[in-house]
Design a protein around this motif. Structure first.
Motif, PDB file in Angstrom:
ATOM      1  N   ARG A 259       0.759   3.658  -6.154  1.00  0.00           N
ATOM      2  CA  ARG A 259      -0.411   3.376  -6.999  1.00  0.00           C
ATOM      3  C   ARG A 259      -0.204   2.045  -7.714  1.00  0.00           C
ATOM      4  O   ARG A 259       0.914   1.694  -8.096  1.00  0.00           O
ATOM      5  CB  ARG A 259      -0.594   4.494  -8.030  1.00  0.00           C
ATOM      6  CG  ARG A 259      -0.942   5.845  -7.421  1.00  0.00           C
ATOM      7  CD  ARG A 259      -1.155   6.889  -8.502  1.00  0.00           C
ATOM      8  NE  ARG A 259      -2.302   6.562  -9.344  1.00  0.00           N
ATOM      9  CZ  ARG A 259      -3.556   6.893  -9.058  1.00  0.00           C
ATOM     10  NH1 ARG A 259      -3.814   7.577  -7.968  1.00  0.00           N
ATOM     11  NH2 ARG A 259      -4.541   6.556  -9.862  1.00  0.00           N
TER      12      ARG A 259
ATOM     13  N   LEU B  82      -2.931   6.753  -3.720  1.00  0.00           N
ATOM     14  CA  LEU B  82      -2.568   5.345  -3.871  1.00  0.00           C
ATOM     15  C   LEU B  82      -3.379   4.587  -4.914  1.00  0.00           C
ATOM     16  O   LEU B  82      -3.057   3.434  -5.200  1.00  0.00           O
ATOM     17  CB  LEU B  82      -2.727   4.630  -2.513  1.00  0.00           C
ATOM     18  CG  LEU B  82      -1.859   5.143  -1.371  1.00  0.00           C
ATOM     19  CD1 LEU B  82      -2.180   4.398  -0.092  1.00  0.00           C
ATOM     20  CD2 LEU B  82      -0.385   5.001  -1.705  1.00  0.00           C
TER      21      LEU B  82
ATOM     22  N   ALA C 228       0.803  -1.226   0.000  1.00  0.00           N
ATOM     23  CA  ALA C 228       0.000   0.000   0.000  1.00  0.00           C
ATOM     24  C   ALA C 228       0.831   1.269   0.000  1.00  0.00           C
ATOM     25  O   ALA C 228       0.446   2.267   0.601  1.00  0.00           O
ATOM     26  CB  ALA C 228      -0.940  -0.005   1.203  1.00  0.00           C
TER      27      ALA C 228
ATOM     28  N   LEU D 193      -6.824   9.461  -0.024  1.00  0.00           N
ATOM     29  CA  LEU D 193      -6.020   8.249  -0.147  1.00  0.00           C
ATOM     30  C   LEU D 193      -6.099   7.668  -1.552  1.00  0.00           C
ATOM     31  O   LEU D 193      -5.104   7.206  -2.103  1.00  0.00           O
ATOM     32  CB  LEU D 193      -6.477   7.200   0.868  1.00  0.00           C
ATOM     33  CG  LEU D 193      -5.929   7.302   2.284  1.00  0.00           C
ATOM     34  CD1 LEU D 193      -6.431   6.137   3.104  1.00  0.00           C
ATOM     35  CD2 LEU D 193      -4.415   7.324   2.289  1.00  0.00           C
ATOM     36  N   GLN D 194      -7.288   7.681  -2.129  1.00  0.00           N
ATOM     37  CA  GLN D 194      -7.448   7.135  -3.476  1.00  0.00           C
ATOM     38  C   GLN D 194      -6.655   7.933  -4.487  1.00  0.00           C
ATOM     39  O   GLN D 194      -6.094   7.384  -5.439  1.00  0.00           O
ATOM     40  CB  GLN D 194      -8.933   7.095  -3.840  1.00  0.00           C
ATOM     41  CG  GLN D 194      -9.714   6.050  -3.047  1.00  0.00           C
ATOM     42  CD  GLN D 194     -11.208   6.190  -3.198  1.00  0.00           C
ATOM     43  OE1 GLN D 194     -11.715   7.283  -3.458  1.00  0.00           O
ATOM     44  NE2 GLN D 194     -11.928   5.098  -3.017  1.00  0.00           N
TER      45      GLN D 194
ATOM     46  N   ALA E 110      -5.258   2.054  -2.087  1.00  0.00           N
ATOM     47  CA  ALA E 110      -5.971   2.611  -0.946  1.00  0.00           C
ATOM     48  C   ALA E 110      -6.932   1.615  -0.329  1.00  0.00           C
ATOM     49  O   ALA E 110      -7.297   1.735   0.837  1.00  0.00           O
ATOM     50  CB  ALA E 110      -6.729   3.870  -1.369  1.00  0.00           C
TER      51      ALA E 110
END
Length: 309
Positions: free
Chosen positions: A85, A270, A82, A266-267, A274
């Motif tokens: 991306r 990552l 995590a 977060l999205q 995420a």
């Protein structure tokens, strides 16, 4: 015991290696980088600089000699899940660093003469095996999920299980590992210490956790006790929701924990990665409890007190 460790120079290895040395074991460490363990000086520790993800690593004479003289192998190799991306290239790296490494390792073990093969393989996996759910409860007998991480864990475990024809195989489905200097908690601590911490996402997702202290103890016990065999959920018996985790962390630090971290942030950072934080699963360590493993950090408040001091 003489032990070969693969991929143990990171967050878990920084605690595991000193613990195994203190127990009197002789260790050979294979890693792309030994920097995190550079301060560990011991005549019982040997470092072999090699990339465990490369099949050619296992043909190196020094590595073959280390395998042939080892009684056990610990395999925790794997690119962090995590932290980036999930581009196509990163998905390929997540896969190769686990599946190809484990496949090549088992093949190298099997290629040794029967009397020279390590008799124990402890190999990592993850609770991502079960997929994600806000309502389900998962034990070692629960079916696998159907998302990318679940498929990755299934393939990873299959490669390790191939060694069961000639060695005792222990597979640890590891949850969120708590320690102040790495992992999810290490990233959360700076924010919480400023008083700006809070639950991530909707706060209802499950967090199935284990302290690094107990994980290292578990690995040591699985090495020494031959009753350990097969797959175990390496999680404490007290999973919690993210909102309860954030509240307990704030209490442990004496700081407020009221400001939620929106999921879109977060999205954005990552992408698909995420989901490891935004989604979760309630996982129980049924086999460990049947085995009689005693968690020293069984409750969240005590676990956070250890991990943050």
């Amino acid at each position: 015991m003489r032990i070969l460790l693969v991929g143990c120079s990171g967050f878990v290895g920084r605690a595991l290696v000193p613990q195994l040395l203190a127990a009197g074991h002789q260790l050979v460490l294979i890693s792309r980088s030994s920097a995190p363990l550079a301060a560990v000086q011991s005549p019982q520790l040997q470092r072999l600089q090699a990339d465990p993800a490369q099949a050619a690593t296992w043909q190196l004479p020094a590595v073959q000699e280390a395998l042939a003289t080892s009684e056990a192998v610990i395999n925790l190799a794997g690119e962090p899940i995590a932290e980036k991306r999930w581009s196509d290239a990163h998905r390929a790296l997540l896969t190769s660093s686990r599946i190809h490494t484990t496949r090549a390792l088992v093949a190298a073990m099997q290629a040794l003469p029967e009397g020279q093969r390590p008799q124990t393989l402890i190999s990592g996996s993850a609770i991502g095996y079960y997929g994600t759910s806000e309502t389900g409860r998962f034990s070692e007998t629960s079916p696998a999920g159907s998302d990318f991480l679940a498929g990755l864990c299934q393939a990873w475990e299959k490669e390790a299980e191939a060694a069961s024809s000639f060695a005792r195989v222990v597979i640890l489905r590891i949850g969120i590992v708590l320690g102040a200097d790495g992992g999810a908690l290490g990233k959360m601590l700076p924010v919480f210490r400023t008083g700006f911490g809070g639950p991530i996402g909707n706060g209802q997702q499950w967090m199935s956790w284990i302290t690094r202290h107990d994980l290292c103890r578990l690995i040591g016990e699985a090495l020494s006790k031959t009753a350990y065999q097969g797959t175990y959920n390496a999680v404490a018996p007290a999973p919690c929701s993210m909102v309860n985790f954030a509240a307990a962390l704030g209490q442990a630090l004496g700081r407020p924990s009221l400001l939620p971290v929106p999921a879109p942030i977060l999205q954005l950072l990552l992408g698909d990665g995420a989901k490891v934080v935004l989604e979760g699963q309630q996982v129980l360590p049924e086999r460990l409890q049947q085995q009689g493993f005693v968690f020293e950090d069984a409750e969240l408040s005590a676990a956070l007190a250890r991990a943050t001091t």
